[in-house]
Write a protein that holds these residues in place. Structure first.
Motif, mmCIF file in Angstrom:
data_model
loop_
_atom_site.group_PDB
_atom_site.id
_atom_site.type_symbol
_atom_site.label_atom_id
_atom_site.label_comp_id
_atom_site.label_asym_id
_atom_site.label_seq_id
_atom_site.Cartn_x
_atom_site.Cartn_y
_atom_site.Cartn_z
ATOM 1 N N VAL A 246 0.828 -1.333 -0.007
ATOM 2 C CA VAL A 246 0.049 0.039 0.002
ATOM 3 C C VAL A 246 0.821 1.214 0.057
ATOM 4 O O VAL A 246 1.906 1.223 0.402
ATOM 5 N N SER A 247 0.473 2.272 -0.525
ATOM 6 C CA SER A 247 1.102 3.814 -0.288
ATOM 7 C C SER A 247 0.086 4.828 -0.136
ATOM 8 O O SER A 247 -1.071 4.609 -0.704
ATOM 9 N N PHE A 248 0.435 5.908 0.501
ATOM 10 C CA PHE A 248 -0.575 7.093 0.505
ATOM 11 C C PHE A 248 0.153 8.304 0.337
ATOM 12 O O PHE A 248 1.352 8.315 0.374
ATOM 13 N N LEU A 249 -0.705 9.183 -0.265
ATOM 14 C CA LEU A 249 -0.361 10.543 -0.335
ATOM 15 C C LEU A 249 -1.025 11.482 0.628
ATOM 16 O O LEU A 249 -2.528 11.365 0.822
ATOM 17 N N LEU A 250 -0.145 11.958 1.621
ATOM 18 C CA LEU A 250 -0.815 12.681 2.605
ATOM 19 C C LEU A 250 -0.674 14.237 2.430
ATOM 20 O O LEU A 250 0.714 14.634 2.348
ATOM 21 N N GLY A 251 -1.515 15.321 2.605
ATOM 22 C CA GLY A 251 -1.076 16.464 2.516
ATOM 23 C C GLY A 251 -2.089 17.333 3.322
ATOM 24 O O GLY A 251 -3.410 16.922 3.586
ATOM 25 N N GLY A 252 -1.828 18.460 3.737
ATOM 26 C CA GLY A 252 -2.823 19.360 4.278
ATOM 27 C C GLY A 252 -2.007 20.662 5.153
ATOM 28 O O GLY A 252 -1.032 20.861 4.788
ATOM 29 N N GLN A 253 -2.966 21.291 5.773
ATOM 30 C CA GLN A 253 -2.239 22.577 6.635
ATOM 31 C C GLN A 253 -3.150 22.382 7.951
ATOM 32 O O GLN A 253 -4.254 22.287 7.909
ATOM 33 N N ILE A 254 -2.101 22.754 9.004
ATOM 34 C CA ILE A 254 -2.443 22.805 10.279
ATOM 35 C C ILE A 254 -2.257 24.150 10.756
ATOM 36 O O ILE A 254 -1.054 24.604 10.998
ATOM 37 N N GLY A 255 -3.206 24.950 11.265
ATOM 38 C CA GLY A 255 -3.171 26.203 11.770
ATOM 39 C C GLY A 255 -2.182 27.164 10.744
ATOM 40 O O GLY A 255 -2.501 27.176 9.728
ATOM 41 N N ASN A 256 -0.979 27.885 11.569
ATOM 42 C CA ASN A 256 -0.178 28.715 10.625
ATOM 43 C C ASN A 256 0.777 27.982 10.020
ATOM 44 O O ASN A 256 1.559 28.540 9.466
ATOM 45 N N GLU A 257 1.064 26.475 9.995
ATOM 46 C CA GLU A 257 2.016 25.889 9.302
ATOM 47 C C GLU A 257 1.688 25.838 7.847
ATOM 48 O O GLU A 257 0.735 25.629 7.542
ATOM 49 N N PRO A 258 2.781 26.206 7.074
ATOM 50 C CA PRO A 258 2.698 26.080 5.613
ATOM 51 C C PRO A 258 2.069 24.646 5.339
ATOM 52 O O PRO A 258 2.376 23.810 5.872
ATOM 53 N N PRO A 259 1.235 24.688 4.107
ATOM 54 C CA PRO A 259 0.821 23.273 3.620
ATOM 55 C C PRO A 259 2.130 22.257 3.325
ATOM 56 O O PRO A 259 3.192 22.877 2.890
ATOM 57 N N ARG A 260 1.980 21.117 3.523
ATOM 58 C CA ARG A 260 2.860 20.170 3.305
ATOM 59 C C ARG A 260 2.500 18.982 2.728
ATOM 60 O O ARG A 260 1.005 18.730 2.826
ATOM 61 N N LEU A 261 3.109 18.125 1.951
ATOM 62 C CA LEU A 261 2.745 16.987 1.259
ATOM 63 C C LEU A 261 3.720 15.886 1.480
ATOM 64 O O LEU A 261 4.859 16.120 1.251
ATOM 65 N N PHE A 262 3.354 14.678 1.700
ATOM 66 C CA PHE A 262 4.128 13.575 1.950
ATOM 67 C C PHE A 262 3.571 12.132 1.061
ATOM 68 O O PHE A 262 2.420 12.294 1.066
#
Length: 243
Positions: A114-130
């Motif tokens: 399996v594999s996943f793409l995870l991304g998003g934004q929490i609070g004032n942290e810049p959006p990130r993608l994994f």
């Protein structure tokens, strides 16, 4: 099979995932592979899944159950304070499912992959993608590599390599992603519509631009035809090969 792609841009994030799953030519079904976790004003998190459907569904269900369990002391996908912590939460969920089901799957010659793409934004942290792997480890998208893909990615990758720019608009990025999907759909029958898409604008901390592209979608049909015409025209303008 599956095709999922995500872009991390200056203006935000773009996610897209197909919905086809099959266990042979006569057993085709539609399942959502783009999952969204939202707490307005606090976080937006998107998770695309590829691989063994039973395993990916178990991981998603485990993440959802833990996010509602107030007795847990470890971070969950809905209370972790950074996207890096969320990536670790997802990675741990993958390892936990493997610990439960991995031996039985192997005994029956089933693949845990399996594999996943995870991304998003929490609070004032810049959006990130994994991108998260079957072992629970992960990598993060960077300025040098602003997009990540999982599943049947090889057909849609060339256009992303040539066109993706961190400063492009989310609308242009969505168009680019759909062209990438069009190339994949033409070359691989195991990837199929509908296509789920999410466009997330940095700083909004809510889901406002989410859609499903159906097989009869007029924009996608016109885009596909226009792209084919443009390629043929560009090819005709190239200098001839003369031995």
């Amino acid at each position: 099979m599956t095709y999922c792609v995500a872009l991390r841009l200056d203006r935000g994030l773009v996610f897209a995932a197909d919905t086809r799953t099959n266990a042979g030519l006569d057993n085709i079904a539609t399942f959502r592979k783009l999952h969204i976790f939202e707490k307005k004003g606090d976080r937006v998190i998107a998770l695309c899944a590829a691989g063994n459907l039973a395993v990916t569904q178990s991981v998603i269900s485990l993440l959802q159950e833990r996010s509602h369990d107030e007795t847990l002391t470890q971070p969950t996908i809905m209370n972790a304070t950074t996207m890096f912590q969320v990536a670790r939460v997802v990675g741990q969920a993958v390892r936990d499912v493997k610990a439960i089901d991995g031996e039985a799957l192997a005994a029956n010659s089933e693949n845990f992959g399996v594999s996943f793409l995870l991304g998003g934004q929490i609070g004032n942290e810049p959006p990130r993608l994994f991108q998260i792997y079957a072992a629970g480890n992960f990598i993060e998208a960077t300025e040098d590599t602003p997009f990540l893909q999982i599943g049947e990615h090889k057909y849609g990758k060339p256009i992303l390599d040539r066109v993706t720019r961190a400063d492009m608009t989310l609308g242009d990025a969505a168009k680019l992603v759909l062209i990438s999907f069009d190339s994949t759909l033409r070359s691989n029958l195991s990837v199929g519509m509908p296509i789920d898409m999410l466009l997330y604008n940095t700083g909004t901390l809510e889901v406002s631009r989410q859609t499903r592209i159906e097989p009869d979608d007029a924009y996608f049909r016109d885009l596909s035809q226009s792209w084919s015409d443009a390629l043929r025209d560009a090819f005709s303008q190239l200098p001839p090969f003369d031995v």
